[in-house]
Design an enzyme around this catalytic site. Structure first.
Site, PDB file in Angstrom:
ATOM      1  N   LYS A  15       0.825  -1.218   0.000  1.00 38.68           N
ATOM      2  CA  LYS A  15       0.000   0.000   0.000  1.00 38.68           C
ATOM      3  C   LYS A  15       0.852   1.258   0.000  1.00 38.68           C
ATOM      4  CE  LYS A  15      -2.321  -0.999   3.736  1.00 38.68           C
ATOM      5  NZ  LYS A  15      -1.754  -2.325   4.029  1.00 38.68           N
ATOM      6  N   ARG A  90      -9.400   1.749   8.421  1.00 38.24           N
ATOM      7  CA  ARG A  90      -9.079   0.351   8.721  1.00 38.24           C
ATOM      8  C   ARG A  90     -10.264  -0.377   9.331  1.00 38.24           C
ATOM      9  NH1 ARG A  90      -2.852   0.573  11.041  1.00 38.24           N
ATOM     10  NH2 ARG A  90      -1.838   0.374   9.016  1.00 38.24           N
ATOM     11  N   ARG A 127      11.539  -6.484   4.965  1.00 37.46           N
ATOM     12  CA  ARG A 127      11.381  -5.026   4.958  1.00 37.46           C
ATOM     13  C   ARG A 127      12.291  -4.348   5.973  1.00 37.46           C
ATOM     14  NH1 ARG A 127       5.571  -2.065   5.516  1.00 37.46           N
ATOM     15  NH2 ARG A 127       5.625  -2.919   7.651  1.00 37.46           N
ATOM     16  N   ARG A 157      11.509  -3.116  11.604  1.00 36.59           N
ATOM     17  CA  ARG A 157      10.462  -2.649  12.491  1.00 36.59           C
ATOM     18  C   ARG A 157      10.049  -3.742  13.461  1.00 36.59           C
ATOM     19  NH1 ARG A 157       5.790   0.114   8.960  1.00 36.59           N
ATOM     20  NH2 ARG A 157       4.573  -1.125  10.445  1.00 36.59           N
ATOM     21  N   ARG A 168      -0.959  -9.214  13.433  1.00 35.61           N
ATOM     22  CA  ARG A 168      -1.494  -8.116  12.624  1.00 35.61           C
ATOM     23  C   ARG A 168      -2.446  -8.639  11.556  1.00 35.61           C
ATOM     24  NH1 ARG A 168       3.591  -5.090  10.402  1.00 35.61           N
ATOM     25  NH2 ARG A 168       2.062  -3.597   9.590  1.00 35.61           N
TER      26      ARG A 168
END
Length: 214
Positions: A15, A90, A127, A157, A168
């Site tokens: 996204k 969301r 990532r 992260r 998540r």
């Protein structure tokens, strides 16, 4: 006509990358709620402390907080020609708040990026983000070990840890997937396969948004 885009999809669907492409292509701001919340964390505000704890658990910030953060942002002058929302709404409650601000008459284009769960976990494991500015690192930046935006140090992260990612995704399935049902019947809703290369997906999205705004 203003270009108003909402990006949907699970964590790791791309996204952020696609929102940046669309925003640059149409000359409108990309508005990332994740960036805004991480800025609050970096500033060590009371909101930042709350957000930090929630994000570390892989949970979502409350609707009330997110609605107020985004509502204020969408009143600024730079969104007159439109925006690309990355990370909001969301939940159905958040979508309802956006409708109250802009209406349900097709003014908002909804892009739903569909990426298999295994691919999401694989992407997030690789990532890296900048410790200084919070930007997602490109593959070139990861190879160089420094952020291309500010030359900051890259890091993994905490909420990209494999177990947190699974949490998540569970939260996404329980609370965010109902947005698909909320938006599906609208003419501005478009489901797009997001597992292809970033440039290929970007070209498809540009055609969709450009056609919708014609």
């Amino acid at each position: 006509m203003a270009v108003r885009v909402v990006m949907l999809g699970p964590p790791g669907a791309g996204k952020g990358t696609q929102a940046e492409h669309l925003a640059a292509h149409f000359g409108v701001p990309r508005i990332s709620t994740g960036d805004m919340l991480r800025e609050a964390v970096a500033a060590a505000t009371p909101l930042g402390a709350l957000v930090s704890a929630v994000m570390a658990r892989g949970e979502l910030v409350s609707d009330q907080v997110m609605v107020e953060v985004v509502r204020e942002r969408l009143t600024r002058p730079d969104v007159e020609r439109g925006f690309v929302l990355d990370g909001f709404p969301r939940t159905v409650a958040q979508a309802g708040a956006l409708d109250r601000q802009f209406g349900q008459d097709g003014q908002v284009i909804v892009i739903d990026l569909d990426v298999p769960e295994a691919e999401v976990v694989h992407r997030l494991a690789k990532r890296r983000v900048c410790r200084a500015c919070g930007a997602n690192a490109t593959e070139t930046a990861v190879a160089a070990g420094r952020c291309v935006r500010c030359d900051g140090e890259l890091t993994h992260r905490a909420d990209d840890d494999a177990e947190v990612v699974k949490q998540r995704l569970r939260v996404y399935a329980a609370e965010t997937l109902p947005l698909v049902e909320y938006y599906r019947a609208r003419p501005g809703y478009h489901r797009v396969q997001g597992a292809a290369g970033a440039e290929e997906v970007a070209a498809v999205l540009a055609r969709i948004v450009g056609g919708a705004g014609a």
